[in-house]
Design a protein around this motif. Structure first.
Motif, short mmCIF file in Angstrom:
data_model
loop_
_atom_site.label_atom_id
_atom_site.label_comp_id
_atom_site.label_asym_id
_atom_site.label_seq_id
_atom_site.Cartn_x
_atom_site.Cartn_y
_atom_site.Cartn_z
N SER A 25 0.88 -1.26 -0.23
CA SER A 25 0.09 -0.28 -0.13
C SER A 25 1.00 1.03 0.05
CB SER A 25 -1.04 -0.19 1.30
OG SER A 25 -0.13 0.27 2.32
N ASN A 26 1.94 1.36 0.76
CA ASN A 26 2.73 2.42 0.96
C ASN A 26 3.58 2.47 -0.46
OD1 ASN A 26 2.88 4.14 3.38
ND2 ASN A 26 3.01 1.88 4.05
N LEU A 27 3.70 1.53 -1.06
CA LEU A 27 4.50 1.43 -2.51
C LEU A 27 3.63 2.08 -3.58
CD1 LEU A 27 6.70 -1.74 -2.76
CD2 LEU A 27 7.58 0.29 -2.45
N ILE A 28 2.24 1.62 -3.50
CA ILE A 28 1.00 2.38 -4.35
C ILE A 28 1.15 3.87 -4.08
CG2 ILE A 28 -1.44 2.52 -4.78
CD1 ILE A 28 -1.16 -0.68 -4.27
N ILE A 29 1.33 3.95 -2.89
CA ILE A 29 0.97 5.65 -2.58
C ILE A 29 2.22 6.47 -3.17
CG2 ILE A 29 1.13 7.33 -0.83
CD1 ILE A 29 -0.62 5.20 1.05
N ALA A 30 3.50 5.71 -3.03
CA ALA A 30 4.75 6.30 -3.34
C ALA A 30 4.69 6.38 -4.95
CB ALA A 30 5.88 5.56 -3.23
N GLY A 31 4.33 5.54 -5.56
CA GLY A 31 4.04 5.46 -7.07
C GLY A 31 3.03 6.59 -7.69
N ILE A 32 1.95 6.68 -6.93
CA ILE A 32 1.10 7.82 -7.35
C ILE A 32 1.66 9.08 -7.03
CG2 ILE A 32 -1.11 8.87 -6.59
CD1 ILE A 32 -2.19 6.26 -5.64
N TYR A 33 2.43 9.42 -6.12
CA TYR A 33 3.13 10.54 -5.83
C TYR A 33 4.29 10.91 -6.69
CZ TYR A 33 0.51 11.16 -1.37
OH TYR A 33 -0.46 11.06 -0.40
N LEU A 34 4.95 9.93 -7.14
CA LEU A 34 5.89 10.08 -8.16
C LEU A 34 5.27 10.46 -9.56
CD1 LEU A 34 8.44 6.98 -7.14
CD2 LEU A 34 8.98 9.82 -7.14
N TYR A 35 4.09 9.70 -9.81
CA TYR A 35 3.67 9.95 -11.09
C TYR A 35 3.09 11.29 -11.17
CZ TYR A 35 0.31 9.64 -14.98
OH TYR A 35 -0.26 9.90 -16.32
N ILE A 36 2.53 11.61 -10.00
CA ILE A 36 1.94 13.14 -10.14
C ILE A 36 3.19 14.26 -9.81
CG2 ILE A 36 0.97 14.85 -8.44
CD1 ILE A 36 -0.85 12.62 -7.44
N GLN A 37 4.35 14.00 -9.60
CA GLN A 37 5.29 14.78 -9.47
C GLN A 37 5.87 14.95 -11.00
OE1 GLN A 37 8.80 13.84 -7.18
NE2 GLN A 37 9.76 15.84 -7.52
N THR A 69 3.76 30.46 -8.44
CA THR A 69 3.10 30.07 -9.64
C THR A 69 2.53 28.64 -9.19
OG1 THR A 69 5.02 28.65 -9.90
CG2 THR A 69 5.18 30.71 -10.92
N ILE A 70 1.51 28.32 -9.91
CA ILE A 70 0.89 26.96 -9.83
C ILE A 70 1.90 25.94 -9.80
CG2 ILE A 70 -0.79 25.45 -11.02
CD1 ILE A 70 -2.35 27.83 -11.68
N HIS A 71 2.76 25.73 -10.52
CA HIS A 71 3.78 24.57 -10.36
C HIS A 71 4.33 24.60 -9.22
CE1 HIS A 71 7.84 23.12 -11.13
NE2 HIS A 71 7.58 22.31 -11.82
N SER A 72 4.92 25.64 -8.45
CA SER A 72 5.72 25.64 -7.31
C SER A 72 4.71 25.21 -6.39
CB SER A 72 6.49 26.68 -6.95
OG SER A 72 5.99 28.08 -7.04
N TYR A 73 3.62 26.08 -6.13
CA TYR A 73 2.39 25.48 -5.11
C TYR A 73 2.11 24.10 -5.36
CZ TYR A 73 -2.15 25.68 -2.75
OH TYR A 73 -3.09 25.73 -1.93
N ASP A 74 2.14 23.53 -6.54
CA ASP A 74 1.46 22.19 -6.80
C ASP A 74 2.80 21.17 -5.98
OD1 ASP A 74 -0.81 22.57 -7.55
OD2 ASP A 74 -0.27 21.69 -9.45
N LEU A 75 3.88 21.75 -6.34
CA LEU A 75 5.29 20.90 -5.81
C LEU A 75 5.24 21.09 -4.42
CD1 LEU A 75 7.90 21.69 -8.41
CD2 LEU A 75 6.69 19.44 -7.89
N GLN A 76 4.92 22.20 -3.77
CA GLN A 76 4.76 22.50 -2.17
C GLN A 76 3.80 21.44 -1.55
OE1 GLN A 76 3.54 26.53 -1.25
NE2 GLN A 76 3.85 26.06 0.89
N GLN A 77 2.63 21.57 -2.22
CA GLN A 77 1.58 20.65 -1.76
C GLN A 77 2.08 19.06 -1.69
OE1 GLN A 77 -1.34 21.78 -0.12
NE2 GLN A 77 -0.25 23.65 -0.39
N LEU A 78 2.84 18.80 -2.73
CA LEU A 78 3.15 17.30 -3.06
C LEU A 78 4.08 17.09 -1.96
CD1 LEU A 78 3.09 14.68 -4.55
CD2 LEU A 78 4.68 15.62 -5.92
N ARG A 79 5.11 17.90 -1.58
CA ARG A 79 6.02 17.73 -0.61
C ARG A 79 5.49 17.60 0.96
NH1 ARG A 79 8.74 22.52 -1.65
NH2 ARG A 79 9.35 22.33 -3.96
N ALA A 80 4.44 18.26 1.08
CA ALA A 80 3.73 18.15 2.17
C ALA A 80 2.90 16.89 2.31
CB ALA A 80 2.48 19.22 2.54
N LEU A 81 2.52 16.25 1.00
CA LEU A 81 1.86 14.92 1.00
C LEU A 81 2.94 13.85 1.56
CD1 LEU A 81 -0.48 15.16 -1.87
CD2 LEU A 81 -1.16 14.98 0.50
#
Length: 174
Positions: A25-37, A69-81
């Motif tokens: 389950s943690n590998l699935i989450i990591a895969g999702i986050y890497l794909y989103i990045q 920017t939207i790009h840096s905002y999304d990356l900041q939110q992803l870092r928080a996740l």
């Protein structure tokens, strides 16, 4: 929770199966986050985003204007996740390896995956939903303990203009 009490964690095969489920389950989450990045970096949306970040609860600080920017905002939110997920893994490691708790392994194999699939970044970058309505940036912060967060970011023109006039922040974040 009640179902996890009926599972025989004394059986080594069951315990190994639940441990594997937790890791998968943690590998699935990591895969999702890497794909989103990857999707965020591919889009590289440099549209300017201005919002007023509320002051921390209990502080006397003024709310601060954030220009990004939207790009840096999304990356900041992803870092928080990522940070949140790693904190959960660390806490589970302590609870399971040090305190020998096994029930939370099963629960933490399900709930974080569900939460990952319901997140705003996943809705926008994985499901392809447009960033309007509830998905319009900046997003409301998830309520902390008992919903007592420090308030939500304000992106309306009036709040931004007030913060600009008061000289609170305004420096572009990179």
């Amino acid at each position: 929770m009640q179902l996890s009490k009926k599972i025989p964690f004394d059986d080594p095969q069951v315990l190994t199966g639940v441990r594997i489920l937790y890791v998968v389950s943690n590998l699935i989450i990591a895969g999702i986050y890497l794909y989103i990045q990857q999707r965020i970096n591919k889009k590289k949306d440099m549209t300017t985003l201005k919002y007023v970040e509320p002051a921390p609860m209990g502080s006397t600080e003024e709310p601060k204007l954030i220009t990004t920017t939207i790009h840096s905002y999304d990356l900041q939110q992803l870092r928080a996740l990522w940070k949140s997920q790693l904190m959960g893994v660390g806490m589970m490691a302590v609870m399971h390896l040090y305190f020998k708790f096994t029930n939370p392994l099963l629960i933490q194999s399900i709930i974080p995956v569900k939460g990952a699939f319901e997140g705003n970044l996943v809705k926008i970058h994985l499901y392809g939903q447009p960033a309007i309505g509830d998905l319009k940036r900046p997003w409301k912060a998830a309520g902390g303990m008992m919903g007592m967060g420090g308030g939500e970011p304000k992106g309306d023109k009036k709040s931004i203009e007030e913060a600009e006039r008061a000289g609170r922040g305004g420096a572009k974040e990179e």
